[in-house]
Structure formats: C-alpha cells, structure tokens
Design a protein around this motif. Structure first.
Motif, PDB file in Angstrom:
ATOM      1  N   SER A  73      70.539  69.891  39.578  1.00 14.32           N
ATOM      2  CA  SER A  73      71.894  69.694  39.098  1.00 14.32           C
ATOM      3  C   SER A  73      72.444  68.363  39.608  1.00 14.32           C
ATOM      4  CB  SER A  73      72.738  70.859  39.616  1.00 14.32           C
ATOM      5  OG  SER A  73      73.827  71.098  38.773  1.00 14.32           O
ATOM      6  N   GLY A  91      71.734  70.196  34.085  1.00 14.40           N
ATOM      7  CA  GLY A  91      71.568  69.320  35.236  1.00 14.40           C
ATOM      8  C   GLY A  91      72.149  67.925  35.135  1.00 14.40           C
ATOM      9  N   GLU A 121      70.864  74.152  28.725  1.00 12.78           N
ATOM     10  CA  GLU A 121      71.797  75.020  29.466  1.00 12.78           C
ATOM     11  C   GLU A 121      72.713  74.121  30.288  1.00 12.78           C
ATOM     12  OE1 GLU A 121      68.408  78.469  30.305  1.00 12.78           O
ATOM     13  OE2 GLU A 121      68.996  77.098  31.896  1.00 12.78           O
ATOM     14  N   ARG A 157      77.921  71.946  34.470  1.00 13.22           N
ATOM     15  CA  ARG A 157      78.821  70.971  35.076  1.00 13.22           C
ATOM     16  C   ARG A 157      79.354  69.933  34.086  1.00 13.22           C
ATOM     17  NH1 ARG A 157      78.187  69.613  40.459  1.00 13.22           N
ATOM     18  NH2 ARG A 157      76.117  70.536  40.306  1.00 13.22           N
ATOM     19  N   TYR A 184      81.688  74.970  39.424  1.00 14.02           N
ATOM     20  CA  TYR A 184      81.307  75.472  40.744  1.00 14.02           C
ATOM     21  C   TYR A 184      82.473  75.380  41.732  1.00 14.02           C
ATOM     22  CZ  TYR A 184      76.933  74.779  38.294  1.00 14.02           C
ATOM     23  OH  TYR A 184      75.952  74.805  37.330  1.00 14.02           O
TER      24      TYR A 184
END
Ligand code: PLP
Length: 386
Positions: free
Chosen positions: A190, A227, A265, A268, A366
């Motif tokens: 990530s 990522g 996917e 962030r 996050y």
C-alpha cells in the motif's frame, strides 16, 4: 479544501470529528470510472479503507464492486447495496462462519491465501451443495518499496501462496469437487507512489498466467489488488491521483488473453483525500526546545502516525481564517496516555492558541475505520460537505 465558509461551519460542531468532502469523493470516483473504463477494467473498492455509510453509499452508486476482508465487511457491503456478484473476499484467516456466510450469498470470488484454506472452503461448499469460485492469492515476491508494515508481496509476508507451492496447489484443485479456480490475485502493498513496482508486478503476472495456462488452467480473472499511493505532503496540489497513468501501466505491460478480465482493489486512492480529522487545541505547552500543541483528538481517532510513522499534513484552520504566517514549530500531540500519541513533530504552524481548530489532512483512508475506544474515549463522529 477548506474555504472560509467551511471553517465557519466546522466551528459549530463538537470536536473531534471526521469531516468528509463528498464532492471530492464524487469527482475522484468519476475519474476512477472514466480511466478504468477506457480498458474495460473492473474496480472493487477496498472496504478496509473506510466503511462509513455515506462514503460507501456514494461508491456503490458509481457501480464499483467491493473488496472485503471479513465476513462483516461482506455483510456490510451487501446490506448497503453492493451486488454480491461484485464482491471479492480476501484475508489469511477467514473463519468457518465467514466462509459459510459468503458462500450463502454467492459472492463473486474468494481470494484464497493458503492450501489449507482451499481444503476448508471445499469442505464447507460441499455441505452447502455449492461450488465456490476462487482466486489464488499469489505472493509474487515483488518489492513495493513502501513502509515495512504495509508491504505484502514478499515471501517473508504472511499473505498468499508462494510459487514453489504451485504444483501442489494445482494437483489439489484438480481433486477438490466444490471449488472452481477462476482467478489469480495479487496485492504487493500500500501507499506505493512509484509506478515501477506495478510494472514489475505486471511482468510477474505474465509469467504466472502463462504457467497456469501450460498446466491446463485458462484463468478468466486477473486481480492485481490495490496499493497506489497518494500525496500526503501536498493534499491540495494533488487531491485526485493520476489514475490515467496508473491504469496505463497495466494496459502497457500486462498480457491478457482476449477473454481475460483485469480487476483492481483500490482503497486509499479513492477515499484518503476526501477526509480530514478535525480537532481543537486544548493546551499549549511552551518548552525550552519543544513546544507542544495538545489536541482533543488522539491516536484513538487516527492511529496511522503511531502505527506506521505515517505523515499527515496538519493545518491550523483558525489561523488560516486570519491569514497568519507559519512562524513556530510544535509537536502536535493527543490526550491519550501513550508517548506514541503524536501526530507530528516540529510541525510548522502559525502562533497557535487554545480553541484553535486543527485539520489533520488526508485521513479518509485507514482513519475512522481504525478508531478505537481506548481510554474509554467517546465514539468517533463524522460530518459531511454535500
Ligand atoms: C488484498 C488487498 N487489496 C487491496 C487493498 C487496498 O490497498 P490500498 O488502500 O493501498 O489501495 C489492500 C490493503 O491493504 C489489501 O490488503
């Protein structure tokens, strides 16, 4: 991002809270959809980044799928309108209840992380008289050059199946009656801000894709995970990342056969910049070498700096209203009884006072989702711009 009017509105809410700019999220999603559709790529939103209802509602309305890492995330996705045929379910430790639930909902695909998990999904699928579609999560051993806690694609990481296990896996899959191998799944880490690791991933995917074809598996779905990183230092200069360049790397370097679909996917890069943690200064402590600005938000609301030494831009919104210059350095800390409860050291701010409104930027991913009630803190609240 913060206009005078917004700041004047925010003053009225009890701090701390998350503030989401839904217009920015909307624009970000439009760009993701536009750039991915150029190549007919499929994008699943990584629920782990933020499961706030308003956020996922908007994401769902734009037609993205969901990438989930727990049974409750799968449930949350379904209950909030995501179609189960666009849900992928990853995670190294799926328990039986989670697998049973996902099977019962006929999700698109389980991203399987170990040989043992394949056997268990098969057993549970037999009991439900279902055939589970699975993708093998493969550990491609590609260095993402990111923080050691958020790199996932190296052999030393716990995630995925290693290439030396492929023959065993292939033999096993041929014997398992109730799983169908539809995909190969990869995720190397990530907050990757350089496109080279993604090019390297493509080259690895090509080899592995070929290997499986030679073994008689003409795989339908290649999933390259997420990522891609964002600009934490200058969030206003780059509030939406260059999705065009990101997807182009895959178009340039991945070799898909005509029927193969490419899936992503992304977490962030979709939600980070639309969220800020808003807090007020409780106390100022001027020292000989260090000044502290003590906030009413702490690691309980945003743990990333304490957990990953993550950088977040910190702004004094009240001082911004009065156009004050940056002229002093502060360690910006929270109220939690832990030394790691620090948002930034020697942060350049204007002269800062009790009651000033502080924004900790780029906190939409996050952030809220990792908040806790440690020290019996109040539950984290959120507000939105429309
Ligand atoms: C398997 C998997 N997919 C997708 C993501 C989302 O990554 P990002 O938020 O960096 O796009 C993660 C994050 O850790 C992940 O583990």
């Amino acid at each position: 991002m913060f206009s005078e009017n917004t700041i004047k509105q925010l003053v009225n809410y009890k701090t701390p809270f998350y503030y989401y700019d839904l217009q920015l999220l909307h624009n970000t999603l439009d760009e993701v959809v536009k750039q991915s559709q150029k190549y007919n790529y499929h994008v699943h939103y990584a629920f782990k980044a933020n499961t706030n209802k308003k956020i996922i509602e908007l994401i769902c309305n734009k037609g993205l799928g969901a990438d989930c890492v727990s049974g409750n995330e799968v449930k949350h996705a379904i209950e909030n309108g995501f179609v189960s045929q666009k849900i992928v379910f990853a995670g190294v430790g799926k328990n039986d209840d989670e697998i049973n639930y996902a099977l019962s909902q006929n999700i698109f695909c389980f991203n399987c992380e170990s040989i043992h998990e394949l056997q268990i999904i098969n057993e549970l699928a037999i009991k439900q008289n279902k055939v589970a579609s699975i993708a093998l999560r493969i550990n491609p051993n590609v260095d993402a050059h990111t923080h050691q806690y958020i790199t996932t694609g190296l052999e030393e990481n716990k995630f995925g199946i290693n290439p030396y296990e492929f023959d065993t896996v292939i033999n096993l899959i041929k014997q398992l009656s109730n799983i169908q191998l539809i995909g190969l799944h990869f995720h190397i880490g990530s907050q990757i801000t350089d496109l080279v690791p993604f090019k390297n991933l493509c080259l690895k995917v090509n080899q592995i894709n070929h290997y499986f074809l030679n073994k008689g598996f003409d795989i339908a779905v290649i999933n390259v995970g997420g990522g891609i990183g964002i600009n934490y230092k200058e969030p206003d200069k780059e509030s939406i990342i260059d999705f065009s360049a990101y997807f182009k790397v895959f178009n340039d370097f991945i070799e898909l056969r005509p029927h193969q679909e490419l899936h992503f996917e992304l977490g962030r890069s979709i939600v980070a910049q639309c969220g800020s943690l808003i807090s007020k200064v409780l106390y100022i402590k001027n020292g000989i070498n260090t000044n502290f600005a003590i906030l009413d938000a702490g690691m309980t609301e945003l743990i990333r700096p304490a957990l990953y030494q993550a950088f977040h831009k910190i702004e004094n919104l009240t001082a911004k209203l009065h156009h004050l210059p940056l002229n002093k350095k502060y360690d910006v800390v929270g109220p939690i009884c832990e030394s790691s409860d620090c948002f930034g050291k020697a942060v350049e701010l204007p002269e800062t006072k009790r009651g000033d409104l502080i924004a900790i930027r780029s906190a939409g991913a996050y952030g809220e989702v990792m908040s806790s009630r440690y020290n019996l803190r109040d539950e984290t609240k959120s507000y939105y711009s429309e």
